[in-house]
Design a protein around this motif. Structure first.
Motif, mmCIF file in Angstrom:
data_model
loop_
_atom_site.group_PDB
_atom_site.id
_atom_site.type_symbol
_atom_site.label_atom_id
_atom_site.label_comp_id
_atom_site.label_asym_id
_atom_site.label_seq_id
_atom_site.Cartn_x
_atom_site.Cartn_y
_atom_site.Cartn_z
ATOM 1 N N TYR A 275 -16.646 -3.613 -31.869
ATOM 2 C CA TYR A 275 -15.324 -3.824 -31.286
ATOM 3 C C TYR A 275 -15.337 -4.733 -30.060
ATOM 4 O O TYR A 275 -15.602 -5.908 -30.171
ATOM 5 C CB TYR A 275 -14.655 -2.485 -30.992
ATOM 6 N N CYS A 276 -15.097 -4.162 -28.898
ATOM 7 C CA CYS A 276 -14.585 -4.998 -27.808
ATOM 8 C C CYS A 276 -15.641 -5.885 -27.140
ATOM 9 O O CYS A 276 -16.827 -5.834 -27.453
ATOM 10 C CB CYS A 276 -13.847 -4.138 -26.793
ATOM 11 N N THR A 277 -15.139 -6.674 -26.233
ATOM 12 C CA THR A 277 -15.887 -7.649 -25.442
ATOM 13 C C THR A 277 -17.174 -7.118 -24.817
ATOM 14 O O THR A 277 -18.116 -7.857 -24.592
ATOM 15 C CB THR A 277 -14.940 -8.138 -24.313
ATOM 16 N N ARG B 154 -13.178 4.028 -29.176
ATOM 17 C CA ARG B 154 -13.255 3.075 -30.296
ATOM 18 C C ARG B 154 -14.674 3.057 -30.862
ATOM 19 O O ARG B 154 -14.894 3.243 -32.063
ATOM 20 C CB ARG B 154 -12.868 1.657 -29.827
ATOM 21 N N GLY C 89 -19.065 -8.600 -32.395
ATOM 22 C CA GLY C 89 -17.998 -7.661 -32.697
ATOM 23 C C GLY C 89 -17.770 -7.697 -34.184
ATOM 24 O O GLY C 89 -18.690 -7.596 -34.974
ATOM 25 N N THR D 9 -9.246 -1.217 -22.246
ATOM 26 C CA THR D 9 -9.619 -2.227 -23.242
ATOM 27 C C THR D 9 -11.056 -2.733 -23.144
ATOM 28 O O THR D 9 -11.534 -3.370 -24.064
ATOM 29 C CB THR D 9 -8.671 -3.442 -23.133
ATOM 30 N N ALA D 10 -11.714 -2.496 -22.024
ATOM 31 C CA ALA D 10 -13.131 -2.874 -21.887
ATOM 32 C C ALA D 10 -13.813 -1.680 -21.213
ATOM 33 O O ALA D 10 -14.434 -1.795 -20.159
ATOM 34 C CB ALA D 10 -13.271 -4.149 -21.063
ATOM 35 N N GLY E 83 -11.719 -10.169 -24.816
ATOM 36 C CA GLY E 83 -11.075 -9.192 -25.698
ATOM 37 C C GLY E 83 -12.104 -8.677 -26.681
ATOM 38 O O GLY E 83 -12.593 -7.560 -26.605
ATOM 39 N N HIS E 84 -12.477 -9.550 -27.609
ATOM 40 C CA HIS E 84 -13.585 -9.246 -28.516
ATOM 41 C C HIS E 84 -14.826 -9.937 -27.985
ATOM 42 O O HIS E 84 -14.773 -10.677 -27.005
ATOM 43 C CB HIS E 84 -13.258 -9.735 -29.920
ATOM 44 N N ARG F 296 -2.568 -3.877 -25.707
ATOM 45 C CA ARG F 296 -3.327 -2.922 -26.512
ATOM 46 C C ARG F 296 -3.239 -1.512 -25.939
ATOM 47 O O ARG F 296 -2.842 -1.323 -24.810
ATOM 48 C CB ARG F 296 -4.793 -3.355 -26.544
ATOM 49 N N TRP G 25 -7.797 -0.778 -32.156
ATOM 50 C CA TRP G 25 -8.484 -2.045 -31.971
ATOM 51 C C TRP G 25 -7.769 -3.134 -32.747
ATOM 52 O O TRP G 25 -7.529 -3.008 -33.945
ATOM 53 C CB TRP G 25 -9.942 -1.937 -32.439
ATOM 54 N N GLN G 26 -7.416 -4.187 -32.024
ATOM 55 C CA GLN G 26 -6.776 -5.359 -32.614
ATOM 56 C C GLN G 26 -5.653 -4.984 -33.574
ATOM 57 O O GLN G 26 -4.780 -4.220 -33.229
ATOM 58 C CB GLN G 26 -7.828 -6.232 -33.264
#
Ligand code: SF4
Length: 861
Positions: free
Chosen positions: A26-28, A106, A174, A243-244, A435-436, A735, A740-741
């Protein structure tokens, strides 16, 4: 109360289970994970020697720091040998990113997203599918590739490359990997020389961060250590806690709590004060991040600008830095371009305007009190006692990147970082959160800068082919209601033409024959041939003519690169893809090979050779192509002081064998070869010698465009000019922590769908009262662009007069409301601001109200 089925127990992997390394899909942040696979019927024991984790489970694990293995981290899969296997995907403890085994909600469901024939992920695409009227029929890969290649060739030969359009994902990690970004680029850019290519979340092949790159500063220039060393962390338009998550929890929070003091002392100069970090958050919402930061007991300054006014606010903070003389004159003179600095002073700092007047205007436009603007300047730039330069890590994300005039917003924050001397030093940096995961390994884009708006191009009836790889523009494109309508109409035109042909002339005799009919249909009508390449039957597939099933994370090796550290690792392959699904690079490679053969047969060897070398059998072959194609002429034998002259995401000399050897430790890009030892060496942070990515190595300034009151700007869609009583609310989106996304996976994971049954909209209590709605009511949000329904979520996170909607959900997208505006300097949309009306729909959904929690996310009480 949990609403989904709970397990009584979960099996432990036996000590001889297969073990793999990976980064989260998933994320960044790119947390490290371990994957264990073992056959059904076997199980490990509680003793450390009896399970593959090597952990003693005979007594409970200590809270927070213990080994985490929850039911969501276990699943069963079926391999192509027909047998069932267990899979456990748990946070790694040898990863520098999440060394305590940290993870988010996530990452905790990575195992549940694996393909299984006994869970909802069974919905994964298995076979190539061809539209047959209103149905899809399975076809073999040879046929699918032949059709795709013949249609592409026919269109390109007759109408040129401009008639070929595509949207592709750019996840270098990701959900994707460097191999895939190269595969798409090799075919679309080198082979087909296409310029009508958009990225998964925007309409053109643009960078979201040209505003900083043009200054000579790549957006990924800091490292996670900087978050632990900073005196001040500024989060601008980033809800990092949501988100992160692990970046915030494992690297920022300890600093806010004062737990990194000893680490600071190791890096600070002698006598330099090392106090717990402060945090400046710029976000119109009281987000979960604001709350989490305050809960640490740290000093937190929260600025809440009016939507779309961020670059004015950045310039105002910078003006305060200038007035208070918080800048480093030597740095400015020696390492920045003093010619362009004059332009910056005139247009961005507006030094011709008296300071008092400037600040009064900034306060009026942004809604942020001048005193807070000055305080932010002090917190990020005021030298510390003893004259030591303050160390501030200035981070931004979509609140900036998806803002009005986004080029200027990104430029303004990069310039704020340079003016306040917050770049290149330990504990500093001015870059995006991400983000990703990122990382391009792509041949150059052949189009112009700024690039064409592909979404608009196709909506306007131009282009003949639209190939959508790993993206879902029916949720993610701006001005979405119109986008869906136009793409659907054009696709249906071709579908109708083919159906009529079939009725008149019968079934096509071969793929060549079908391709000829499609080409004829594209010539005679304004139809559009749509190919969707994805892992699921996404919304955008409903109008497609050809569907190509892709493999995902864990089903093929991927090189991934996280954002905060630019840490490159190998995501191992630990299972088979479902059915005949293939990695994206292989699908693009097959189309390339077919095009090469077709052009050879046509006697066009010069065109054929553009597709040569795409006969990859394995991800390692693609990595070799990357090395040969992109890095062969690159001299990476440079000293550390010149690391920042290298492409920040490049990795000359790195292959799978190397990445296997370094495991979770990975290597930070750009990778250089030590001139003395010949060893590959990573780069911890960029610009540590203040040598920037410009011709002369100096930071290049830019005078931002004059403020023009975005609410009445002519470039913004007409409804923004309309009477505010018609659309009384500002509308923004983003978000939420659990999803996720586009929720391409999460909608197939019951543990996730139950958390967010419907798309929601946050509304302030005062507006809830005015609208006569309550939590869980369904409202219709509308404007001239479109409408969507959302469940009401009452919260003071949003100010009165502004609402915040979940970005994407399988039952609705916030983009039905966004305007077609893009920044003319970058072709990037302003997703984060529009105006809307809200209408209550009568009746409610009792089951949703009964089973949904409406507790606020911006408080832990
Ligand atoms: S923080 Fe990001 S990378 Fe880490 S576990 Fe969560 S989703 Fe995965």
């Amino acid at each position: 109360m949990a609403l989904y089925r709970r397990e009584e127990s979960i099996p432990l992997p036996p000590s001889n289970a297969e073990a793999y390394n990976t980064a989260c899909q998933y994320c960044t942040v790119g947390c490290g994970y371990k994957v264990y696979v073992w056959p059904d019927g076997l199980a490990g024991g509680l003793k450390a020697s009896d399970n593959a984790f090597g952990v003693d489970f005979s007594s409970p694990q200590p809270p927070l720091v213990g080994f985490s293995y929850t039911e969501s981290m276990h699943s069963t899969i079926r391999k192509r040998d027909g047998r069932t296997y267990h899979v456990a995907i748990v946070p790694a403890h040898d990863s520098p990113i999440n060394p305590m085994g940290n993870h988010s909600s996530r990452g905790a469901v990575n195992a549940k997203t694996t393909w299984s024939d006994s869970r909802p992920t069974q919905a994964r695409l298995h076979y190539p599918l061809l539209r047959n009227g209103n149905e899809f029929n399975a076809i073999p890969w040879d046929a699918a590739i032949e059709l795709q290649a013949r249609v592409i060739k026919g269109v390109a030969d007759k109408h040129g490359a401009d008639a070929l359009c595509s949207k592709i994902y750019d996840h270098g990690g990701g959900g994707g990997g460097m191999e895939n970004t190269y595969g798409t680029g090799r075919l679309l850019f080198t082979g087909l020389q296409m310029k009508h290519v958009g990225i998964h979340n925007r309409p053109g092949y643009s960078s979201e961060t040209w505003g900083t790159r043009d200054r000579g500063v790549h957006e990924l220039n800091y490292c996670y250590e900087d978050a632990r060393l900073a005196d001040t962390i500024m989060l601008w338009g980033s809800n990092a806690y949501d988100t992160a998550t692990v970046f915030f929890v494992a690297h920022m929070m300890p600093n806010l709590q004062g737990a990194t003091k000893d680490e600071k002392k190791k890096h600070y100069t002698s006598g330099e004060p090392a106090a717990p970090a402060r945090m400046v958050i710029v976000d119109p919402r009281i987000s979960a991040t604001v709350n989490a930061a305050r809960e640490t007991g740290a000093k937190v300054l929260h600025l809440r600008p009016n939507l779309g006014t961020d670059y004015m606010l950045m310039n105002a903070v910078a003006r305060a830095v200038w007035e208070k003389k918080y800048y480093n004159k030597d740095f400015l003179n020696q390492h920045t371009d003093m010619t362009t600095f004059e332009d910056y002073k005139k247009k961005s700092l507006e030094l011709d305007m008296p300071y008092k007047d400037f600040m009064a205007r900034a306060q009026k436009i942004t809604g942020v009190p001048a005193a807070q603007i000055e305080e932010a300047a002090t917190w990020i730039a005021q030298p510390k006692p003893g004259g030591h330069w303050r160390r501030s890590l200035i981070l931004y994300e979509k609140g900036v990147i998806w803002n009005y005039r986004q080029y200027d917003a990104v430029a303004a924050i990069a310039q704020l970082g340079a003016l306040s001397f917050n770049i290149g030093r330990p504990g500093t940096g001015t870059g995006r959160v991400g983000g990703h995961q990122e990382g391009y390994a792509r041949p150059d884009y052949p189009g112009p800068k700024p690039p064409p708006d592909v979404d608009k191009y196709v909506q306007d009836g131009k282009g003949k082919i639209f190939w959508l790889t790993g993206c879902n523009p029916y949720l993610a494109a701006q001005n979405n209601a119109y986008f869906r309508k136009r793409i659907g109409e054009r696709a249906q035109t071709l579908t109708d033409y083919l159906s009529a042909q079939k009725q008149g002339d019968g079934e096509p005799a071969s793929m060549e024959h079908l391709a000829a009919r499609i080409l004829e249909g594209l010539d005679k009508t304004n139809g559009l041939f749509i190919t969707v390449q994805n892992i699921y039957m996404i919304e955008s597939a409903r109008d497609a003519h050809l569907i190509l099933p892709a493999a995902q994370w864990g089903e093929a090796e991927n090189i991934s690169l996280n954002c905060g550290d630019r840490l490159m690792r190998l995501d191992d392959r630990f299972m088979d893809p479902p059915g005949d699904a293939k990695p994206d690079w292989e699908i693009h490679g097959l189309v390339g090979q077919k095009l090469e053969a077709l052009y050879q047969a046509d006697g066009k060897a010069d065109i054929a050779k553009r597709f040569a070398g795409m006969d990859w059998k394995h991800g390692a072959d693609v990595v070799k192509s990357i090395q040969d194609d992109l890095y062969a002429g690159m001299d990476t034998k440079v000293p550390a002081s010149r690391a920042s002259t290298l492409d920040p995401e490049s990795f000359k000399g790195v292959d799978y064998a190397y990445l296997r050897k370094v495991g979770q430790k990975g290597i930070q890009t750009p990778v250089r070869t030590d001139p003395n030892t010949g060893a590959l060496v990573g780069t911890k942070r960029l610009y540590s010698t203040f040598y920037f990515m410009t011709k002369d190595g100096k930071f290049s300034w830019y005078g931002t465009r004059p403020w023009d009151d975005h609410a009445s700007a002519t470039v913004v869609a007409g409804y923004l000019k309309s009477d505010r009583t018609k659309y009384p609310f500002w509308f923004t989106m983003g978000r939420s922590q659990p999803l996720w996304q586009t929720s391409y996976h999460m909608r197939h994971v019951p543990e996730k769908t139950e958390t967010t049954l419907l798309p929601f909209v946050q509304i302030n209590p005062a507006d809830v009262k005015k609208l006569g709605v309550t939590n869980g009511d369904i409202v219709m949000i509308h404007n001239d662009q479109g409408n969507e329904t959302f469940a009401v979520y009452e919260t003071d996170a949003v100010p009165p007069g502004m609402v915040f909607a979940l970005m994407y959900h399988w039952l609705g997208t916030s983009n039905s409301l966004t305007s077609p505006y893009t920044d003319p300097m970058s072709t990037n949309p302003w997703y984060k601001g529009t105006r809307v009306g809200i209408r209550k729909l009568s009746g409610g959904l009792a089951s949703v109200i009964a089973t949904t929690s409406f507790r606020p996310t911006n408080t832990f009480v």
